[in-house]
Design an enzyme around this catalytic site. Structure first.
Site, PDB file in Angstrom:
ATOM      1  N   ARG A 170       0.856  -0.944  -0.209  1.00 42.45           N
ATOM      2  CA  ARG A 170       0.096   0.022  -0.272  1.00 42.45           C
ATOM      3  C   ARG A 170       0.649   1.328   0.008  1.00 42.45           C
ATOM      4  O   ARG A 170       0.573   1.990  -0.721  1.00 42.45           O
ATOM      5  CB  ARG A 170      -1.221   0.022   1.434  1.00 42.45           C
ATOM      6  CG  ARG A 170      -2.312  -1.058   1.012  1.00 42.45           C
ATOM      7  CD  ARG A 170      -2.589  -1.453   1.992  1.00 42.45           C
ATOM      8  NE  ARG A 170      -2.000  -2.163   2.729  1.00 42.45           N
ATOM      9  CZ  ARG A 170      -2.009  -3.455   2.379  1.00 42.45           C
ATOM     10  NH1 ARG A 170      -3.035  -3.817   2.054  1.00 42.45           N
ATOM     11  NH2 ARG A 170      -1.057  -4.226   3.150  1.00 42.45           N
ATOM     12  N   THR A 171       1.891   1.054   0.828  1.00 40.24           N
ATOM     13  CA  THR A 171       2.629   2.177   0.859  1.00 40.24           C
ATOM     14  C   THR A 171       3.575   2.873  -0.431  1.00 40.24           C
ATOM     15  O   THR A 171       3.181   4.201  -0.411  1.00 40.24           O
ATOM     16  CB  THR A 171       3.396   2.269   2.244  1.00 40.24           C
ATOM     17  OG1 THR A 171       3.082   2.060   3.525  1.00 40.24           O
ATOM     18  CG2 THR A 171       3.990   3.805   2.497  1.00 40.24           C
ATOM     19  N   LYS A 191      24.928  -4.029  -2.715  1.00 41.48           N
ATOM     20  CA  LYS A 191      26.032  -4.462  -2.427  1.00 41.48           C
ATOM     21  C   LYS A 191      27.457  -3.456  -2.032  1.00 41.48           C
ATOM     22  O   LYS A 191      28.469  -3.368  -1.524  1.00 41.48           O
ATOM     23  CB  LYS A 191      27.261  -3.248  -3.751  1.00 41.48           C
ATOM     24  CG  LYS A 191      26.553  -3.643  -5.640  1.00 41.48           C
ATOM     25  CD  LYS A 191      26.928  -2.850  -6.880  1.00 41.48           C
ATOM     26  CE  LYS A 191      25.984  -3.358  -7.815  1.00 41.48           C
ATOM     27  NZ  LYS A 191      27.093  -2.326  -8.536  1.00 41.48           N
ATOM     28  N   ARG A 220      11.582   3.907   2.795  1.00 42.69           N
ATOM     29  CA  ARG A 220      11.029   2.809   4.079  1.00 42.69           C
ATOM     30  C   ARG A 220      12.457   1.840   4.167  1.00 42.69           C
ATOM     31  O   ARG A 220      13.231   1.950   3.069  1.00 42.69           O
ATOM     32  CB  ARG A 220      10.397   2.079   3.448  1.00 42.69           C
ATOM     33  CG  ARG A 220       9.935   0.575   4.451  1.00 42.69           C
ATOM     34  CD  ARG A 220       8.662   0.065   4.390  1.00 42.69           C
ATOM     35  NE  ARG A 220       7.491   0.864   4.595  1.00 42.69           N
ATOM     36  CZ  ARG A 220       6.282   0.335   4.575  1.00 42.69           C
ATOM     37  NH1 ARG A 220       5.888  -0.610   4.305  1.00 42.69           N
ATOM     38  NH2 ARG A 220       5.330   0.794   5.007  1.00 42.69           N
ATOM     39  N   HIS A 257       5.816   6.367  11.296  1.00 41.65           N
ATOM     40  CA  HIS A 257       5.281   5.756  10.363  1.00 41.65           C
ATOM     41  C   HIS A 257       3.962   7.283   9.674  1.00 41.65           C
ATOM     42  O   HIS A 257       3.331   6.933   9.208  1.00 41.65           O
ATOM     43  CB  HIS A 257       4.401   4.006   9.977  1.00 41.65           C
ATOM     44  CG  HIS A 257       4.118   4.067   8.670  1.00 41.65           C
ATOM     45  ND1 HIS A 257       4.039   5.008   7.002  1.00 41.65           N
ATOM     46  CD2 HIS A 257       4.027   3.111   8.668  1.00 41.65           C
ATOM     47  CE1 HIS A 257       3.953   4.338   6.691  1.00 41.65           C
ATOM     48  NE2 HIS A 257       3.589   2.805   6.516  1.00 41.65           N
TER      49      HIS A 257
END
Ligand code: NCD
Length: 305
Positions: free
Chosen positions: A51-52, A80, A101, A129
């Protein structure tokens, strides 16, 4: 330049304005269709999301802008060994705004210190959040007509549930909010929120273990999933995961106009048979999330309709 790292980076008045803009977007879509023409949003997701990430991307498309980014750390140079700050300095050369995120608490804050473009925290570990909170606040506002004077019960994993932490911080600045925290002893709301947000501001709250005991009092029931990925030990997760399962029988004593929120994804904590109950608002939240993110992108890019 403004970032959104913690929900309190926005004043109560600014949140009210974002909600008003989101509500106008819902009513008058075409007015906003080109406001971000020529602008680019990067979504940098070092942790899973449905969703986000997709709502940020849909939001930018609906504003007439473009989107680039990656959906997992494995597909970026993080695999890496590149540092978050080097990634951010790089992406700042390609995009006008970044939603990120990350599994580490504080990573978006660290990124913002070196960024040349606005950073939006789209979830940092078990910490915060803020854009889910904007989604939750828009939903509460649309359902109740106000963000003041109600009793909210947060249920489930209140220790690791970052959406809970941000929503409690936001609501602690509103009037007449009665907080009830429903969780097993091991998954209680963190001490830093109790002492640093609630007690510091003289806000009363209760902690209970039984959902049934408080159900008749609630105006909003905010359900959450047990956050498996934050546990150190799978056995603890298995033991705690089904502590609360909301089903129609548990709703018998709830107010007829109570609202059920959940940031999603749900695992077992809400039975599918609850979805058709008119009190269930979690799929409305999904829709509201896109509209409030449109309002946020406009604000941080300083564009107007
Ligand atoms: C939440 C999250 O990522 O913290 N999901 C979301 O963004 N809607 C809740 C969760 O994962 O349980």
């Amino acid at each position: 330049m403004r970032h959104l790292i913690d929900i309190t980076d926005l004043s109560v008045q600014e949140i009210d304005e974002l909600i008003a803009t989101a509500e106008d977007i819902i009513e008058n879509k075409p007015k906003y269709a080109h406001v971000c023409a020529g602008k680019k949003l990067a979504t940098l997701f070092f942790e899973p999301s449905t969703r986000t990430r997709l709502s940020f991307e849909a939001a930018m498309y609906e504003l007439g802008g473009h989107v680039l980014g990656f959906a997992s750390a494995d597909s970026s140079s993080a695999s890496k060994g590149e540092s978050v700050t080097d990634t951010i300095r790089t992406v700042g050369c390609y995009a006008d705004i970044i939603a990120m995120r990350h599994p580490k608490e504080g990573a978006p804050m660290a990124a913002s210190l070196r960024s040349t473009v606005p950073i939006i925290n789209a979830g940092d570990g078990g910490h915060n959040h803020p854009t889910q909170t904007l989604t939750d606040l828009l939903t509460i506002h649309r359902e109740r007509g106000s963000l003041d004077n109600f009793t909210i019960g947060f249920c489930g994993d209140l220790k690791f549930g970052r959406t809970v932490h941000s929503l409690v911080s936001a609501l602690s600045r509103n009037k007449g909010i009665n907080f009830i925290f429903i969780s097993p002893a091991e998954l209680r709301i963190p001490e830093y929120i109790k002492s640093g947000v609630l007690e510091k501001n003289g806000i009363p709250y209760r902690e209970v273990e039984s959902m049934e005991e408080v159900m008749p009092e609630l105006d909003i029931l905010y359900m959450t999933r047990v956050q498996r990925e934050r546990f150190f030990n799978e056995a603890d997760y298995i033991r705690l995961k089904d502590t609360y399962i909301l089903d129609p029988s548990k709703l018998r004593d709830a107010k007829p106009d109570m609202r059920i929120l959940h940031p999603l994804p749900r695992v077992n904590e809400i039975a599918h048979s609850v979805d058709d109950d008119p009190r269930a608002c979690y799929f409305k939240q999904v829709e509201n999330g896109k509209h409030v993110r449109m309002a946020l992108i406009m604000k941080l890019l300083e564009v107007k309709a």
